[in-house]
Motif scaffolding. Structure first.
Motif, short mmCIF file in Angstrom:
data_model
loop_
_atom_site.label_atom_id
_atom_site.label_comp_id
_atom_site.label_asym_id
_atom_site.label_seq_id
_atom_site.Cartn_x
_atom_site.Cartn_y
_atom_site.Cartn_z
N ILE A 1 -5.26 7.47 -8.87
CA ILE A 1 -4.40 6.49 -8.19
C ILE A 1 -3.15 6.27 -9.03
CG2 ILE A 1 -4.21 4.12 -7.38
CD1 ILE A 1 -7.29 4.10 -7.14
N LEU A 2 -2.01 6.46 -8.42
CA LEU A 2 -0.74 6.20 -9.10
C LEU A 2 -0.24 4.83 -8.69
CD1 LEU A 2 0.98 9.68 -8.68
CD2 LEU A 2 -0.52 8.87 -10.51
N VAL A 3 0.12 4.01 -9.66
CA VAL A 3 0.56 2.65 -9.39
C VAL A 3 2.01 2.50 -9.80
CG1 VAL A 3 -1.78 1.74 -9.70
CG2 VAL A 3 -0.20 1.80 -11.64
N PRO A 4 2.71 1.51 -9.21
CA PRO A 4 4.12 1.34 -9.54
C PRO A 4 4.32 0.89 -10.98
CG PRO A 4 3.34 -0.48 -8.20
CD PRO A 4 2.24 0.54 -8.21
N SER A 5 5.42 1.33 -11.57
CA SER A 5 5.80 0.90 -12.91
C SER A 5 7.05 0.05 -12.79
CB SER A 5 6.07 2.12 -13.80
OG SER A 5 6.51 1.70 -15.07
N HIS A 6 6.88 -1.24 -13.03
CA HIS A 6 8.00 -2.17 -12.84
C HIS A 6 8.69 -2.55 -14.14
CE1 HIS A 6 6.65 -2.46 -8.76
NE2 HIS A 6 5.54 -3.08 -9.08
N GLY A 7 8.22 -1.99 -15.25
CA GLY A 7 8.79 -2.39 -16.53
C GLY A 7 8.14 -3.69 -17.00
N SER A 8 8.52 -4.12 -18.15
CA SER A 8 7.89 -5.29 -18.75
C SER A 8 8.70 -6.56 -18.59
CB SER A 8 7.64 -5.03 -20.24
OG SER A 8 8.87 -4.74 -20.91
N TYR B 1 12.09 -5.02 4.52
CA TYR B 1 12.39 -4.07 3.45
C TYR B 1 11.56 -2.81 3.69
CZ TYR B 1 12.36 -1.93 -1.22
OH TYR B 1 12.45 -1.05 -2.27
N ASP B 2 12.23 -1.66 3.68
CA ASP B 2 11.56 -0.38 3.92
C ASP B 2 11.11 0.20 2.59
OD1 ASP B 2 10.63 2.02 4.74
OD2 ASP B 2 12.55 2.79 5.49
N ARG B 3 9.79 0.33 2.40
CA ARG B 3 9.26 0.86 1.15
C ARG B 3 9.50 2.36 1.03
NH1 ARG B 3 3.88 -2.03 -0.98
NH2 ARG B 3 3.90 -3.94 0.22
N GLY B 4 9.83 3.02 2.13
CA GLY B 4 10.08 4.45 2.07
C GLY B 4 8.87 5.27 2.49
N GLN B 5 9.03 6.56 2.48
CA GLN B 5 8.00 7.45 2.98
C GLN B 5 6.71 7.38 2.16
OE1 GLN B 5 9.16 11.52 2.98
NE2 GLN B 5 7.20 12.28 3.77
N PHE B 6 6.83 7.38 0.83
CA PHE B 6 5.65 7.42 -0.01
C PHE B 6 5.15 6.00 -0.28
CE2 PHE B 6 5.47 11.82 -0.48
CZ PHE B 6 6.75 12.30 -0.61
N TRP B 7 4.76 5.32 0.79
CA TRP B 7 4.30 3.93 0.76
C TRP B 7 3.16 3.75 -0.22
CZ3 TRP B 7 5.58 -0.03 4.57
CH2 TRP B 7 4.81 -1.19 4.47
N GLY B 8 2.20 4.65 -0.18
CA GLY B 8 0.99 4.49 -0.96
C GLY B 8 1.23 4.41 -2.45
N TYR B 9 2.23 5.14 -2.96
CA TYR B 9 2.49 5.12 -4.39
C TYR B 9 2.89 3.74 -4.89
CZ TYR B 9 2.29 10.20 -4.82
OH TYR B 9 1.88 11.50 -4.85
N LEU B 10 3.26 2.86 -3.98
CA LEU B 10 3.71 1.54 -4.39
C LEU B 10 2.60 0.49 -4.34
CD1 LEU B 10 7.21 1.44 -2.64
CD2 LEU B 10 6.66 2.01 -4.99
N ARG B 11 1.37 0.89 -4.07
CA ARG B 11 0.27 -0.07 -4.05
C ARG B 11 -0.24 -0.30 -5.48
NH1 ARG B 11 -1.70 3.15 0.47
NH2 ARG B 11 -1.10 2.12 2.41
N SER B 12 -0.52 -1.54 -5.76
CA SER B 12 -1.10 -1.89 -7.05
C SER B 12 -2.61 -1.70 -6.98
CB SER B 12 -0.79 -3.34 -7.39
OG SER B 12 -1.44 -4.21 -6.47
N SER C 1 -9.06 11.94 -3.92
CA SER C 1 -8.16 12.05 -5.06
C SER C 1 -6.70 12.03 -4.63
CB SER C 1 -8.46 13.35 -5.84
OG SER C 1 -7.57 13.51 -6.92
N ASN C 2 -6.02 10.95 -4.98
CA ASN C 2 -4.57 10.86 -4.78
C ASN C 2 -4.16 11.17 -3.34
OD1 ASN C 2 -1.88 10.54 -5.42
ND2 ASN C 2 -1.64 12.54 -6.34
N ILE C 3 -4.81 10.49 -2.38
CA ILE C 3 -4.46 10.72 -0.98
C ILE C 3 -3.85 9.50 -0.31
CG2 ILE C 3 -6.32 12.41 -0.74
CD1 ILE C 3 -7.75 10.34 1.04
N ASP C 4 -3.84 8.36 -1.00
CA ASP C 4 -3.42 7.13 -0.32
C ASP C 4 -1.94 7.12 0.03
OD1 ASP C 4 -3.35 6.65 -3.39
OD2 ASP C 4 -1.98 5.14 -2.57
N TYR C 5 -1.14 7.98 -0.61
CA TYR C 5 0.30 7.98 -0.33
C TYR C 5 0.62 8.35 1.11
CZ TYR C 5 0.31 13.08 -0.34
OH TYR C 5 0.07 14.40 -0.04
#
Length: 203
Positions: A129-136, A156-167, A98-102
């Motif tokens: 799983i939390l996925v990125p919100s890019h707007g419409s 490009y550095d995605r930052g520390q919380f890489w996992g939150y940016l996975r689709s 549960s919510n560990i991929d970050y």
């Protein structure tokens, strides 16, 4: 905070929804493994709502001793350590994370899922799983694709919380690479998404 009940109500409601969803998915299973249970509230709520004719027994795995100080329910078998070493020799017919991929970069995430596959777990759920919100807007979507491409080229550095940016598509790809196939998926109201997978080939 000294008890689960003192935690923010919105957070508790979200995790309760995750627990209900996992309980439904684990129906009929007898050996359940939680990989990375954190403070254990999801597990706590799962056994609370299944205190009937067929109560759940969950083996909960967590490296941090301090994080699990509130986990006292005897139906939750706590193991301190890392997967798979802390549960070596045990067998499970259902496992979830549960919510560990970050906490994983891509190499680590791939290695983790392959380890789950090689352990012989045939029913795996990745949940909340939390996925990125890019707007419409089209421009937002284009920017997201460009950032993803630059990150893969290490420009490009995605930052520390890489996992939150996975689709969700990226999660499916990592599962497929590890030898799993997604057989069901959905969105938990008030929480994240879930993907259920099973082993479809030996590596």
């Amino acid at each position: 905070y000294n008890t689960y009940q003192e935690l923010p109500a919105t957070w508790l409601a979200s995790k309760e929804a995750v627990a209900r969803n996992l309980t439904d998915l684990a129906a009929g299973k007898s050996r359940i493994l939680s990989i990375g249970c954190g403070i254990g509230f999801v597990e706590h709520h799962m056994v609370q709502i299944n205190d009937g004719a067929h109560p759940l027994t969950i083996v909960a795995l967590e490296p941090s001793i301090a994080a699990t100080q509130w986990m006292r329910d005897p139906r939750i078998k706590l193991r301190h350590g890392l997967f798979p070493e802390a549960v070596r020799g045990e067998q499970f017919d259902f496992a979830y994370a549960s919510n560990i991929d970050y906490c994983f970069n891509d190499v680590e995430y791939n290695r983790f899922l392959r380890t789950v596959h090689d352990f012989g777990i045939h029913d795996l759920v990745l949940t909340d799983i939390l996925v990125p919100s890019h707007g419409s807007s089209i421009s937002s979507a284009v920017k997201a694709v460009v950032r993803s491409g630059l990150a893969k080229l290490r420009l490009y550095d995605r930052g520390q919380f890489w996992g939150y940016l996975r689709s969700l598509g990226e999660h499916r790809k990592f599962l497929r690479r590890a030898g799993f196939i997604v057989i069901a998926e959905g969105k938990i109201p008030g929480a994240g998404y879930w993907l259920r997978s099973t082993i479809h080939r030996e590596r």
